[in-house]
Design a protein around this motif. Structure first.
Motif, PDB file in Angstrom:
ATOM      1  N   GLY A 189       0.780  -1.234   0.000  1.00  0.00           N
ATOM      2  CA  GLY A 189       0.000   0.000   0.000  1.00  0.00           C
ATOM      3  C   GLY A 189       0.805   1.273   0.000  1.00  0.00           C
ATOM      4  O   GLY A 189       0.247   2.366  -0.147  1.00  0.00           O
ATOM      5  N   ASP A 190       2.127   1.184   0.165  1.00  0.00           N
ATOM      6  CA  ASP A 190       2.943   2.395   0.190  1.00  0.00           C
ATOM      7  C   ASP A 190       2.826   3.197  -1.108  1.00  0.00           C
ATOM      8  O   ASP A 190       2.910   4.424  -1.102  1.00  0.00           O
ATOM      9  CB  ASP A 190       4.426   2.031   0.412  1.00  0.00           C
ATOM     10  N   ALA A 191       2.641   2.502  -2.237  1.00  0.00           N
ATOM     11  CA  ALA A 191       2.708   3.155  -3.545  1.00  0.00           C
ATOM     12  C   ALA A 191       1.516   4.063  -3.814  1.00  0.00           C
ATOM     13  O   ALA A 191       1.588   4.933  -4.673  1.00  0.00           O
ATOM     14  CB  ALA A 191       2.816   2.103  -4.647  1.00  0.00           C
ATOM     15  N   TYR A 192       0.421   3.861  -3.113  1.00  0.00           N
ATOM     16  CA  TYR A 192      -0.776   4.636  -3.457  1.00  0.00           C
ATOM     17  C   TYR A 192      -1.517   5.184  -2.244  1.00  0.00           C
ATOM     18  O   TYR A 192      -2.560   5.820  -2.382  1.00  0.00           O
ATOM     19  CB  TYR A 192      -1.746   3.766  -4.276  1.00  0.00           C
ATOM     20  N   THR A 193      -1.017   4.939  -1.030  1.00  0.00           N
ATOM     21  CA  THR A 193      -1.762   5.331   0.164  1.00  0.00           C
ATOM     22  C   THR A 193      -1.092   6.520   0.854  1.00  0.00           C
ATOM     23  O   THR A 193       0.026   6.398   1.369  1.00  0.00           O
ATOM     24  CB  THR A 193      -1.863   4.151   1.152  1.00  0.00           C
ATOM     25  N   PHE A 194      -1.768   7.634   0.856  1.00  0.00           N
ATOM     26  CA  PHE A 194      -1.304   8.794   1.608  1.00  0.00           C
ATOM     27  C   PHE A 194      -1.549   8.540   3.095  1.00  0.00           C
ATOM     28  O   PHE A 194      -2.599   8.027   3.488  1.00  0.00           O
ATOM     29  CB  PHE A 194      -2.063  10.047   1.153  1.00  0.00           C
ATOM     30  N   VAL A 195      -0.562   8.894   3.941  1.00  0.00           N
ATOM     31  CA  VAL A 195      -0.667   8.668   5.386  1.00  0.00           C
ATOM     32  C   VAL A 195      -0.386   9.980   6.104  1.00  0.00           C
ATOM     33  O   VAL A 195       0.624  10.645   5.838  1.00  0.00           O
ATOM     34  CB  VAL A 195       0.324   7.585   5.862  1.00  0.00           C
ATOM     35  N   TYR A 196      -1.272  10.352   7.020  1.00  0.00           N
ATOM     36  CA  TYR A 196      -1.114  11.630   7.733  1.00  0.00           C
ATOM     37  C   TYR A 196      -1.490  11.442   9.200  1.00  0.00           C
ATOM     38  O   TYR A 196      -2.528  10.838   9.526  1.00  0.00           O
ATOM     39  CB  TYR A 196      -2.002  12.699   7.106  1.00  0.00           C
ATOM     40  N   SER A 197      -0.603  11.930  10.080  1.00  0.00           N
ATOM     41  CA  SER A 197      -0.865  11.910  11.512  1.00  0.00           C
ATOM     42  C   SER A 197      -0.711  13.325  12.042  1.00  0.00           C
ATOM     43  O   SER A 197       0.403  13.852  12.089  1.00  0.00           O
ATOM     44  CB  SER A 197       0.109  10.970  12.231  1.00  0.00           C
ATOM     45  N   PRO A 198      -1.802  13.978  12.429  1.00  0.00           N
ATOM     46  CA  PRO A 198      -1.721  15.392  12.837  1.00  0.00           C
ATOM     47  C   PRO A 198      -1.009  15.623  14.162  1.00  0.00           C
ATOM     48  O   PRO A 198      -0.631  16.741  14.466  1.00  0.00           O
ATOM     49  CB  PRO A 198      -3.190  15.802  12.943  1.00  0.00           C
ATOM     50  N   TYR A 199      -0.807  14.548  14.926  1.00  0.00           N
ATOM     51  CA  TYR A 199      -0.245  14.720  16.259  1.00  0.00           C
ATOM     52  C   TYR A 199       1.264  14.547  16.294  1.00  0.00           C
ATOM     53  O   TYR A 199       1.897  14.644  17.319  1.00  0.00           O
ATOM     54  CB  TYR A 199      -0.892  13.735  17.231  1.00  0.00           C
ATOM     55  N   ASN A 214      -9.028  -2.566   0.913  1.00  0.00           N
ATOM     56  CA  ASN A 214      -8.846  -2.832   2.343  1.00  0.00           C
ATOM     57  C   ASN A 214      -7.867  -1.854   2.973  1.00  0.00           C
ATOM     58  O   ASN A 214      -8.080  -1.368   4.090  1.00  0.00           O
ATOM     59  CB  ASN A 214      -8.358  -4.268   2.552  1.00  0.00           C
ATOM     60  N   ILE A 215      -6.768  -1.568   2.266  1.00  0.00           N
ATOM     61  CA  ILE A 215      -5.777  -0.648   2.819  1.00  0.00           C
ATOM     62  C   ILE A 215      -6.337   0.769   2.856  1.00  0.00           C
ATOM     63  O   ILE A 215      -6.124   1.511   3.817  1.00  0.00           O
ATOM     64  CB  ILE A 215      -4.476  -0.714   1.993  1.00  0.00           C
ATOM     65  N   TYR A 216      -7.109   1.159   1.814  1.00  0.00           N
ATOM     66  CA  TYR A 216      -7.701   2.499   1.792  1.00  0.00           C
ATOM     67  C   TYR A 216      -8.698   2.701   2.930  1.00  0.00           C
ATOM     68  O   TYR A 216      -8.877   3.815   3.406  1.00  0.00           O
ATOM     69  CB  TYR A 216      -8.404   2.724   0.451  1.00  0.00           C
ATOM     70  N   VAL A 269       1.676   9.456  -6.992  1.00  0.00           N
ATOM     71  CA  VAL A 269       1.211   9.785  -8.336  1.00  0.00           C
ATOM     72  C   VAL A 269       1.837   8.824  -9.345  1.00  0.00           C
ATOM     73  O   VAL A 269       1.181   8.305 -10.241  1.00  0.00           O
ATOM     74  CB  VAL A 269       1.553  11.248  -8.694  1.00  0.00           C
ATOM     75  N   SER A 270       3.134   8.557  -9.181  1.00  0.00           N
ATOM     76  CA  SER A 270       3.820   7.660 -10.114  1.00  0.00           C
ATOM     77  C   SER A 270       3.605   6.196  -9.758  1.00  0.00           C
ATOM     78  O   SER A 270       3.709   5.325 -10.609  1.00  0.00           O
ATOM     79  CB  SER A 270       5.321   7.977 -10.132  1.00  0.00           C
ATOM     80  N   GLY A 271       3.299   5.931  -8.506  1.00  0.00           N
ATOM     81  CA  GLY A 271       3.226   4.545  -8.072  1.00  0.00           C
ATOM     82  C   GLY A 271       1.869   3.901  -8.168  1.00  0.00           C
ATOM     83  O   GLY A 271       1.757   2.687  -8.204  1.00  0.00           O
ATOM     84  N   VAL A 272       0.805   4.713  -8.252  1.00  0.00           N
ATOM     85  CA  VAL A 272      -0.527   4.144  -8.147  1.00  0.00           C
ATOM     86  C   VAL A 272      -0.857   3.189  -9.286  1.00  0.00           C
ATOM     87  O   VAL A 272      -1.636   2.262  -9.138  1.00  0.00           O
ATOM     88  CB  VAL A 272      -1.570   5.273  -8.058  1.00  0.00           C
ATOM     89  N   LYS A 273      -0.255   3.384 -10.467  1.00  0.00           N
ATOM     90  CA  LYS A 273      -0.583   2.543 -11.613  1.00  0.00           C
ATOM     91  C   LYS A 273       0.300   1.313 -11.750  1.00  0.00           C
ATOM     92  O   LYS A 273       0.097   0.508 -12.647  1.00  0.00           O
ATOM     93  CB  LYS A 273      -0.479   3.373 -12.908  1.00  0.00           C
TER      94      LYS A 273
END
Length: 865
Positions: A581-591, A719-721, A772-776
């Motif tokens: 999932g690294d190639a297409y999953t944005f991950v954000y933790s505000p804390y 599932n990852i999304y 952007v480059s990895g999702v496909k």
């Protein structure tokens, strides 16, 4: 015509069946197999010639010269052969005599001059000038003396002790005649059916997957090839389970040295090794004494081979039985530190099997067992290896014992002949030990019973009370017991055949314990996994190549790991990034800041959660073991030893937290060498620092193709999304949350001095740019994947799905460029983030990216059928 059977001949002349087979292949001798006989026989003339060959070989006459002797009636050939051998011996004698003279003169001058320091050797050399006379005593030579001389002149063997795994193999034995091996037909059939690449582990040389051996009863030459457990291709050949365990290995070149190498190895193990003795296992009910494996082929006519002889420790069980000692002054926490848990499995009691009168689950989730004296136990569906731990909550409702079994091992509470006595059986020998007043438990009450069969200690604990801890049990004194697999059984015993008993089991947990490193054998000339002070993997590569967009270290480590274990087909950075999932999953933790929170693997891997990481390795077809920071800190040296063992085997280890691949060690493990980013120069890591976690690859459970992996990567995206984790936002949810934080003033309290632009902003931009480059990736390779997927899933909308994914990628590229144009990408400034109008523009553009990103989920609706 008098004939002698091969098994009798090998004993009579003390010659191996492999040597006999080789001499027969070379045309020096011939055997006879009468009709309806499984054994080969030899006549008197052949035996006489064999004796002559043995004499010539002890004189170290090469096989090619022996063939010349027998092919020619000319006496001059024999004379020439012996003269040539004498010349070689003369050269060796001259060199040895000269060396003997020099050594003797050194000794005499040192004694005469009272010299004690090595620095004086050059002075002694200048003074030497006397000749040393060699006196020879002439007397008749016997074959035994010739054999002794040959053994003295034989170079020391480079012997290695190793464990070959238990595996399913296909053999060259024929189904229609199980005593006949047809190796030519076997090789032809493998080639015709592409078996070396389909349904096997490739059968590559040197990978412990292809072996040959000589059937010592029939002198048949047999080939075996490792196959997967689900291999079901119809073949004319017999398949069976090869039982591995311990082997002594020695290298040789095919041809002249093979028989000699075997004889020397056998002689050494039988006569000189203090640590090991020959062990003759049975393969498919066939008695074998040596395996051969091709490991290197530099020349067409002289392949390098490894010969493996089955061995076991020289352990006199009678001597070790009385060594067991009961330990008194040790607490449960101290015991658990010594026998630390790697993984724990909660057994589904529904999967337990038995032939009890009644064996079922009741309404409150207990396993109910009703049986009598003939009851063999309620058995786990899986087998387990030593070291292990069993935790069971169990109740005896009738006046009967409670018993746990593993192989020959057992623990017995409420023993029928003396209910207050605890009985323990050694897992290797079955030897039974009794301990007074330690075995009684109440009838009709649940008790928690813990049985630890560890590396060093065997323990029995009841309701968190130590009943027995023993050391130096026989099973701990032999290496073979550590590789045996057996089920765990829960049983009992009634007073007689006609009296029934009732057991109730509430829960059962089985834990795998950390197996201690096998290091040295005392006084033995053989060493197991001999530890080096420094070692580094032979092949190094950059972990990540930045200019190719390889920004996530776990995937670089995974690529390197696959390369090192020989899976070049799966050693692709983007393949790994798409599977996890690294190639297409944005991950954000505000804390938190950026760093380890910007991709799936870094976020979940650093949280000491092995579930996710294990699922990734399962997709690749492998087991894995994840050691948490807590486990490491409790026994750091143990896990450093484990890392060193892996490096010695040529396998890297992946660290958690700041993810990287360990590729070597120095100073006996005090320093680890790791690969980091785009450098070929390893970085040193002092192990006195904290280690966040360690990931070890385990056994391969099944063969996985690139096509299968790509399909799993595609089907796993939703599932990852949709993952949820407190304080972490994935995919479009992460983009929306980040945009809201930007617009609501997340960066207002920063100053130029304390604002690390990478840590708090551009690391997320990298996440977007990479995705952007990895999702496909998963939809572009392999080229026939759409057709493969279509056939696999019968999905009529797959082309529509691909078109939508192409549109998503194109739109994300455009939006990313627009984000850069308004100063919201790598060109961001703190001033822009603190200006309300500028940051709203940036936040809105990120939301647009999020909306396009969210369409990935709706695209997957097209795949439903």
């Amino acid at each position: 015509m008098d004939l002698i059977k091969i098994t009798d001949l090998t004993t009579q002349l003390d010659i191996s069946s492999r040597s006999l087979r080789y001499y027969e292949q070379m045309g020096l001798i011939q055997s006879i197999r009468p009709d309806f006989e499984k054994y080969r026989y030899y006549d008197a003339d052949t035996i006489e010639r064999l004796k002559q060959i043995m004499v010539l070989r002890k004189m170290q006459i090469p096989i090619k010269d022996i063939i010349r002797i027998y092919e020619s009636d000319d006496m001059s050939v024999i004379v020439e052969t012996f003269v040539n051998r004498i010349k070689v011996i003369d050269d060796e004698v001259t060199a040895l005599s000269e060396l003997k003279r020099i050594v003797n003169e050194f000794l005499q001058i040192m004694i005469r001059n009272g010299i004690k320091k090595i620095s004086a050797l050059p002075l002694i050399f200048d003074e030497m000038g006397k000749e040393y006379e060699i006196l020879e005593e002439h007397k008749p030579i016997t074959f035994e003396e010739l054999k002794a001389v040959d053994e003295k002149l034989t170079k020391p063997l480079d012997i290695r002790i190793m464990e070959l795994p238990t595996m399913r193999v296909l053999s060259s034995y024929l189904h229609e005649n199980k005593r006949k091996s047809d190796t030519d037909l076997f090789q032809k059939w493998l080639a015709q059916n592409n078996i070396l690449t389909v349904g096997t582990s490739n059968g590559d040389i040197g990978k412990h997957e292809r072996f040959d051996y000589i059937d010592t009863e029939t002198n048949e030459y047999v080939c075996i090839l490792k196959i997967t457990d689900d291999f079901d291709l119809d073949s004319p050949f017999v398949d069976f389970t090869f039982v591995g365990e311990l082997f002594a290995g020695v290298g040789a070149y095919q041809g002249d040295d093979m028989g000699q190498a075997y004889d020397n190895l056998k002689s050494y193990i039988e006569n000189k090794s203090e640590s090991f003795m020959i062990d003759y296992p049975y393969i498919n009910q066939t008695h074998i004494d040596c395996l051969g494996e091709e490991v290197l082929s530099l020349y067409d006519d002289k392949a390098r081979y490894e010969l493996y002889m089955p061995v076991k420790r020289r352990v006199n069980i009678d001597e070790t039985l009385d060594d067991m000692s009961e330990i008194e002054n040790i607490t449960i926490s101290e015991l658990e530190k010594c026998e630390s848990i790697l993984t724990t499995e909660n057994i589904d009691l529904n999967t337990m099997v038995s032939e009890a009168w009644e064996h079922n689950m009741n309404d409150i989730g207990e396993l109910h067992i009703l049986a009598n004296m003939d009851f063999q136990g309620s058995i786990t569906p899986q087998k387990y290896k030593i070291p292990f731990r069993v935790d069971v909550v169990i109740k005896a409702e009738t006046d009967n014992s409670i018993r746990l079994y593993w192989g020959k091992g057992a623990v017995i509470l409420n023993w029928e002949n003396n209910e207050s006595e605890l009985r323990v059986q050694d897992p290797f020998t079955g030897r039974q030990y009794g301990f007074q007043n330690k075995g009684g438990i109440p009838i009709g009450e649940y008790v928690k019973l813990t049985w630890i069969v560890g590396n060093e200690y065997l323990a029995v604990i009841v309701n968190d009370e130590i009943r027995h801890i023993g050391k130096k049990y026989p099973y701990t004194r032999t290496l073979r017991s550590l590789d045996l697999s057996n089920t765990i059984r829960i049983g009992s015993n009634s007073k007689d055949l006609y009296t029934s008993f009732v057991l109730r089991v509430k829960s059962l947990k089985i834990s795998k314990l950390m197996q201690k490193t096998k290091i040295h054998i005392k006084k033995g000339a053989l060493t197991i996994m001999q530890r080096q002070s420094n070692n580094i993997l032979p092949k190094l590569r950059p972990q990540n190549i930045g200019y190719l967009g390889e920004n996530y270290p776990f995937n670089g480590s995974m690529r390197y790991l696959m390369e090192c274990i020989g899976r070049d087909d799966l050693s692709d950075y983007w393949l790994s990034a798409h599977v996890n999932g690294d190639a297409y999953t944005f991950v954000y933790s505000p804390y938190k800041g950026g760093g380890g929170d910007t991709c799936v693997t870094e976020r979940l891997f650093s949280d000491e959660d092995e579930t996710y990481i294990k699922s990734i390795f399962q997709i690749y077809g492998y087991e894995c073991t994840y050691i948490t920071k807590k486990q490491i800190n409790e026994n750091k040296q143990l896990f450093i030893d484990m890392v060193m063992n892996y490096i010695d085997k040529g396998i890297p280890v992946i660290t958690a937290g700041f993810v990287r691949a360990i590729c070597g060690y120095e100073d006996n493990g005090k320093t680890l060498l790791t690969l980091e980013w785009d450098s070929l120069e390893p970085v040193k890591f002092n192990t006195e620092q904290e280690i966040d976690g360690l990931l070890f690859i385990g056994d391969k459970k099944r063969e996985v193709s690139l096509d299968e992996l790509c399909i799993k990567a595609i089907t796993g995206i939703p599932n990852i999304y949709c993952m949820e984790k407190e304080g972490v936002y994935f995919g479009h949810k992460g983009l929306y949350k980040w945009a809201d934080d930007i617009e609501n003033g997340k960066y207002d309290n920063f100053t130029k001095k304390n604002f690390d632009v990478w840590e708090y902003y551009t690391v997320y931009i990298v996440n977007i740019a990479t995705n952007v480059s990895g999702v496909k990736f998963g939809f572009d390779r392999p080229n026939d994947l759409p057709n493969l997927y279509y056939k696999e899933h019968k999905c009529e909308n797959y082309e529509s799905f691909l078109n939508e994914m192409n549109l998503i990628t194109s739109e994300m590229n455009t939006l990313y460029q627009q984000l850069s144009d308004i100063g919201g990408a790598f060109n961001i400034t703190l001033k822009a983030l603190q200006d309300k109008q500028n940051r709203k523009q940036i936040a809105d553009k990120i939301r647009e990216i999020g909306k396009v990103n969210e369409r990935i989920l709706s695209a997957f609706e097209l795949l439903k059928y």
